[in-house]
Scaffold this motif. Sequence first.
Motif, mmCIF file in Angstrom:
data_model
loop_
_atom_site.group_PDB
_atom_site.id
_atom_site.type_symbol
_atom_site.label_atom_id
_atom_site.label_comp_id
_atom_site.label_asym_id
_atom_site.label_seq_id
_atom_site.Cartn_x
_atom_site.Cartn_y
_atom_site.Cartn_z
ATOM 1 N N MET A 1 0.961 -1.283 0.045
ATOM 2 C CA MET A 1 0.014 0.084 -0.046
ATOM 3 C C MET A 1 0.828 0.983 -0.066
ATOM 4 O O MET A 1 0.493 2.313 -0.730
ATOM 5 C CB MET A 1 -0.953 -0.332 1.294
ATOM 6 N N VAL A 2 1.915 1.374 0.613
ATOM 7 C CA VAL A 2 2.793 2.326 0.785
ATOM 8 C C VAL A 2 3.423 2.510 -0.663
ATOM 9 O O VAL A 2 3.584 3.775 -1.142
ATOM 10 C CB VAL A 2 4.021 2.202 1.992
ATOM 11 N N VAL A 3 3.799 1.485 -1.215
ATOM 12 C CA VAL A 3 4.494 1.971 -2.627
ATOM 13 C C VAL A 3 3.469 2.368 -3.669
ATOM 14 O O VAL A 3 3.814 3.133 -4.375
ATOM 15 C CB VAL A 3 5.070 0.635 -3.085
ATOM 16 N N VAL A 4 2.267 1.816 -3.613
ATOM 17 C CA VAL A 4 1.245 2.168 -4.418
ATOM 18 C C VAL A 4 0.768 3.654 -4.284
ATOM 19 O O VAL A 4 0.776 4.486 -5.194
ATOM 20 C CB VAL A 4 -0.190 1.269 -4.342
ATOM 21 N N LEU A 5 0.684 4.058 -2.778
ATOM 22 C CA LEU A 5 0.675 5.503 -2.654
ATOM 23 C C LEU A 5 1.677 6.243 -3.091
ATOM 24 O O LEU A 5 1.411 7.549 -3.567
ATOM 25 C CB LEU A 5 0.209 5.490 -1.051
ATOM 26 N N LEU A 6 2.760 6.015 -2.681
ATOM 27 C CA LEU A 6 3.975 6.662 -3.404
ATOM 28 C C LEU A 6 3.933 6.845 -4.696
ATOM 29 O O LEU A 6 4.142 8.091 -5.463
ATOM 30 C CB LEU A 6 5.265 6.043 -3.014
ATOM 31 N N VAL A 7 3.706 5.783 -5.509
ATOM 32 C CA VAL A 7 3.565 5.994 -7.182
ATOM 33 C C VAL A 7 2.448 6.701 -7.566
ATOM 34 O O VAL A 7 2.619 7.503 -8.671
ATOM 35 C CB VAL A 7 3.410 4.461 -7.724
ATOM 36 N N LEU A 8 1.362 6.775 -7.015
ATOM 37 C CA LEU A 8 0.214 7.658 -7.305
ATOM 38 C C LEU A 8 0.351 8.822 -7.120
ATOM 39 O O LEU A 8 0.243 9.764 -7.896
ATOM 40 C CB LEU A 8 -1.189 7.171 -6.565
ATOM 41 N N SER A 9 0.979 9.242 -5.910
ATOM 42 C CA SER A 9 1.540 10.598 -5.528
ATOM 43 C C SER A 9 2.351 11.216 -6.758
ATOM 44 O O SER A 9 2.301 12.327 -7.101
ATOM 45 C CB SER A 9 1.907 10.848 -4.167
ATOM 46 N N LEU A 10 3.286 10.192 -7.090
ATOM 47 C CA LEU A 10 4.280 10.958 -8.018
ATOM 48 C C LEU A 10 3.544 11.124 -9.438
ATOM 49 O O LEU A 10 3.876 12.118 -10.024
ATOM 50 C CB LEU A 10 5.392 9.853 -8.344
ATOM 51 N N PHE A 11 2.712 10.125 -9.855
ATOM 52 C CA PHE A 11 2.035 10.442 -10.827
ATOM 53 C C PHE A 11 1.060 11.748 -10.958
ATOM 54 O O PHE A 11 1.008 12.340 -11.891
ATOM 55 C CB PHE A 11 0.987 9.237 -11.157
ATOM 56 N N CYS A 12 0.369 11.881 -9.931
ATOM 57 C CA CYS A 12 -0.365 13.261 -9.649
ATOM 58 C C CYS A 12 0.343 14.360 -9.860
ATOM 59 O O CYS A 12 -0.057 15.253 -10.337
ATOM 60 C CB CYS A 12 -1.379 13.110 -8.417
ATOM 61 N N PHE A 13 1.561 14.515 -9.069
ATOM 62 C CA PHE A 13 2.258 15.521 -9.069
ATOM 63 C C PHE A 13 3.040 15.806 -10.494
ATOM 64 O O PHE A 13 2.830 17.056 -10.947
ATOM 65 C CB PHE A 13 3.602 15.329 -8.030
ATOM 66 N N PHE A 14 3.533 14.955 -11.287
ATOM 67 C CA PHE A 14 3.794 15.201 -12.554
ATOM 68 C C PHE A 14 2.865 15.424 -13.429
ATOM 69 O O PHE A 14 3.040 16.101 -14.484
ATOM 70 C CB PHE A 14 4.929 14.048 -13.002
ATOM 71 N N LEU A 15 1.590 14.828 -13.284
ATOM 72 C CA LEU A 15 0.607 15.260 -14.150
ATOM 73 C C LEU A 15 0.135 16.895 -14.134
ATOM 74 O O LEU A 15 0.093 17.335 -15.129
ATOM 75 C CB LEU A 15 -0.940 14.252 -13.780
ATOM 76 N N LEU A 16 0.134 17.288 -12.780
ATOM 77 C CA LEU A 16 -0.195 18.567 -12.528
ATOM 78 C C LEU A 16 0.928 19.714 -13.139
ATOM 79 O O LEU A 16 0.572 20.669 -13.855
ATOM 80 C CB LEU A 16 -0.259 18.801 -10.919
ATOM 81 N N HIS A 17 2.207 18.866 -13.240
ATOM 82 C CA HIS A 17 3.276 19.789 -13.553
ATOM 83 C C HIS A 17 3.355 19.912 -15.427
ATOM 84 O O HIS A 17 3.934 20.766 -15.690
ATOM 85 C CB HIS A 17 4.814 19.339 -12.883
ATOM 86 N N SER A 18 2.785 18.806 -15.774
ATOM 87 C CA SER A 18 2.775 18.605 -17.253
ATOM 88 C C SER A 18 1.484 19.496 -17.937
ATOM 89 O O SER A 18 1.445 19.648 -19.164
ATOM 90 C CB SER A 18 2.737 17.258 -17.487
ATOM 91 N N LEU A 19 0.649 20.012 -17.303
ATOM 92 C CA LEU A 19 -0.514 20.734 -17.645
ATOM 93 C C LEU A 19 0.162 21.958 -18.512
ATOM 94 O O LEU A 19 0.968 22.564 -17.808
ATOM 95 C CB LEU A 19 -1.578 21.071 -16.668
ATOM 96 N N PRO A 20 -0.471 22.467 -19.601
ATOM 97 C CA PRO A 20 -0.263 23.740 -20.117
ATOM 98 C C PRO A 20 -0.439 24.782 -19.371
ATOM 99 O O PRO A 20 -1.590 24.878 -18.553
ATOM 100 C CB PRO A 20 -0.667 23.605 -21.376
ATOM 101 N N GLY A 21 0.150 26.073 -19.436
ATOM 102 C CA GLY A 21 0.086 27.114 -18.912
ATOM 103 C C GLY A 21 0.768 27.276 -17.384
ATOM 104 O O GLY A 21 1.521 26.612 -17.006
ATOM 105 N N ASN A 22 0.543 28.380 -17.085
ATOM 106 C CA ASN A 22 1.445 28.957 -16.085
ATOM 107 C C ASN A 22 0.408 29.409 -14.799
ATOM 108 O O ASN A 22 -0.281 30.130 -14.793
ATOM 109 C CB ASN A 22 2.270 30.243 -16.266
#
Length: 71
Positions: free
Chosen positions: A12-33
């Motif tokens: 569960m810890v590993v899955v939560l870590l991977v999901l948090s990484l995915f969400c963070f990089f998804l937010l940073h890949s969105l266009p715009g400032n």
Amino acid sequence: MAQYILHRLMQMVVVLLVLSLFCFFLLHSLPGNPVLTILGEDATQEEITQLTQELGLDRPLPVQYFSWLGE
């Protein structure tokens, strides 16, 4: 049984870590400032720089990630 529960908790810890990484990089890949979204298009460069520093967007991505994770 205790070993099974411990194993599942570790998974569960590993899955939560991977999901948090995915969400963070998804937010940073969105266009715009996000700073321009907050301040508007008519903001001065000084205001943009100040808000960028306040939000921590001028720091490296790993630092931003751990700050985001902590909040």
